[in-house]
Enzyme design. Structure first.
Site, short mmCIF file in Angstrom:
data_model
loop_
_atom_site.label_atom_id
_atom_site.label_comp_id
_atom_site.label_asym_id
_atom_site.label_seq_id
_atom_site.Cartn_x
_atom_site.Cartn_y
_atom_site.Cartn_z
CE1 TYR A 51 -1.28 -7.61 0.98
CE2 TYR A 51 -0.48 -5.62 -0.05
CZ TYR A 51 -1.52 -6.46 0.27
OH TYR A 51 -2.78 -6.14 -0.10
CD GLU A 52 1.27 -6.08 7.12
OE1 GLU A 52 1.56 -4.96 6.68
OE2 GLU A 52 1.68 -6.51 8.20
#
Ligand SMILES: Cc1cc2nc3c(=O)[nH]c(=O)nc-3n(C[C@H](O)[C@H](O)[C@H](O)COP(=O)(O)OP(=O)(O)OC[C@H]3O[C@@H](n4cnc5c(N)ncnc54)[C@H](O)[C@@H]3O)c2cc1C
Length: 462
Positions: free
Chosen positions: A436-437
């Site tokens: 994620y990110e």
């Protein structure tokens, strides 16, 4: 099983590598001194060890639970008291400007707070992490009216925030976003489905403020046509009072490898009442404020999980006896910590944790400098270092976090692979970091195609 002990001396060492003292000499931080920073970190370390860490394994076992009849999400009961302690201690607003009710400490110190919170319970830590990223976005891009109505509640942690980018057809490529926002008088109506929204719905906060990337009618079909909309779970009036429920619904909470207590939600927006944040079609630029803050907050999950995995593996290695080390007497069975291969693994865990912490803190120090250095050239240079270090810190620290947790299992042998030991949770919880990110592959592309070419491959000047 929690064995977390806040590593204050190591953290102070990392703050020094990021040159905390020079930062504290800037006018912005003239009200803060080193002793205050140390005292705050030591007190927070005590708080998370005693009150947050005991909720970690419980949260993993029970998870956040979706009720398909009511459409509501309940977090583990123990989280309520733990979170209350976080809010009542004022810990969520420590690194925010005092004009909005924060304590005005450097963001660098905020990273240290985030590290300890995530060591104690990474699932719970994601709630304030996303809220703080949303606060940063509103501080930079919100209107005065929005700041007045939302910031005080979000900074104190009374309300939480989310970042709503991903859709079934739009993950790494946000240009594919199909959620639409249509004008309706002085407001907007948002319609679409967002997936994988961290803390997208739950019963921990009075209100949830979603920051949603959406496309307006007639906008360019790629990422240049996106804008950011603020969509509250409960509508908020002109003086910041909470009103009726908005038309945003949780359809599901994902079952996943780790982070069981962090509700990862599918959210449906059905003509939900929304406000534009920042300029129309400036969504990607505005969202990068939030994403860059979140990227360092996610990066610090590497050393967070690494630290607690190392401590746990070390403790185990000092209690488990197997075989004989070369130096053991004939009659003795040795502690496994005496075996060179176990020492090799423990030392690898230790140095990777220290190195990833230094890298993330270094980047966080540049973030403060990019904002608060007196000289404009110094601010620009710090911004350049921050831009260069952010993808490196995010990718290397999160990948390293998985490696450290995996070594933790190896140090413990079979019991490490058994859930009861708690080490398996570290590994499962760490696995999302490289995804994620912005996946670590996307971070690598950012570094090679955008950051390194900035000076034709030359580093920024010292
Ligand atoms: C637990 C969890 C929490 C999350 N929280 C949030 C949240 O709060 N808000 C939110 O908006 N999203 C959230 N996400 C979504 C997350 O950010 C995405 O999963 C991530 O950006 C990757 O998108 P994707 O899953 O669609 O993978 P894809 O984009 O389909 O990528 C699949 C693979 O292809 C690679 N790839 C894709 N494009 C390229 C390219 N151009 N060049 C080279 N390789 C490429 C990727 O690196 C990856 O290895 C969360 C996800 C999870 C699992």
């Amino acid at each position: 099983m929690s064995t977390y002990r806040a590593p204050i001396a190591d953290i102070m060492g990392a703050l020094d590598v990021a040159d905390l003292d020079a930062l504290l000499r800037l006018p912005q931080f003239k009200h803060v001194d080193r002793a205050t920073v140390h005292a705050a970190l030591a007190e927070f370390g005590r708080f998370v060890t005693e009150q947050i860490a005991p909720t970690d394994m419980l949260g993993d076992i029970r998870g956040s639970v979706f009720d398909p009849v009511t459409g509501s999400v309940a977090v583990p009961d123990e989280f309520h008291q733990a979170y209350r302690g976080l809010v009542e201690g004022g810990w969520t607003s420590l690194a925010f400007p005092s004009e909005w009710g924060g304590d005005g400490l450097p963001g660098l110190v905020g990273i240290a707070i985030q590290e300890m919170l995530a060591s104690a319970n990474v699932s719970l830590s994601l709630n304030p992490t996303l809220t703080q990223s949303a606060v940063e976005l509103l501080l930079v891009s919100g209107s005065e009216n929005q700041k007045r109505r939302f910031l005080p509640h979000m900074m104190t942690g009374a309300w939480s925030g989310t970042m709503d980018l991903t859709e079934p057809g739009a993950g790494s490529d946000l240009g594919e976003i199909r959620t639409v926002a249509e004008p309706d008088g002085d407001r907007w109506r948002v319609t679409g489905t967002k997936v994988f929204i961290t803390w997208g719905d739950h019963n921990l906060n009075e209100n949830i403020i979603h920051l949603v990337l959406a496309r307006t009618p007639g906008a360019p079909p790629d990422s240049r046509g996106l804008s950011i909309f603020l969509v509250p779970k409960h509508l908020v009036d002109d003086v910041g009072q909470v009103g009726d429920r908005n038309t945003v619904t949780c359809l599901r909470v994902e079952r996943k490898v780790g982070l069981h207590a962090s509700p990862t939600c599918v959210l449906e927006f059905d003509k939900a009442t929304a406000e534009l944040v920042g300029p129309l079609h400036g969504g990607m630029h505005t969202m990068f404020t939030m994403m860059n803050v979140a990227r360092l907050a996610i990066a610090v999950q590497g050393p967070s999980i690494g630290e607690v995995a190392y401590q746990q593996a070390l403790d185990y290695a000092h209690t488990r006896r197997q075989g004989k080390s070369a130096s053991a007497a004939d009659s003795d069975r040795s502690l496994i910590v005496k075996h060179p291969d176990v020492q090799r693994m423990l030392l690898t865990m230790r140095v990777l944790t220290l190195a990833s912490r230094l890298l993330v803190y270094l980047a966080a120090g540049y973030r403060d400098r990019a904002r608060y250095e007196i000289d404009a050239n110094d601010r620009a240079l710090a911004q350049e270092y921050l831009a260069l270090l952010t993808p490196v810190a995010k990718a290397w620290a999160t990948g390293t976090g998985v490696q450290i947790a995996s070594l933790g299992i190896q140090v413990m042998g079979g019991i490490g692979y058994v859930e009861e030991s708690g080490m398996a949770q570290r590994w499962r919880d760490s696995r999302i970091g490289p995804i994620y990110e912005g996946t670590n592959g996307i971070q690598a592309i950012d570094l090679v195609t955008r950051k390194i070419p900035h000076r034709d491959g030359a580093p920024p000047p010292d």
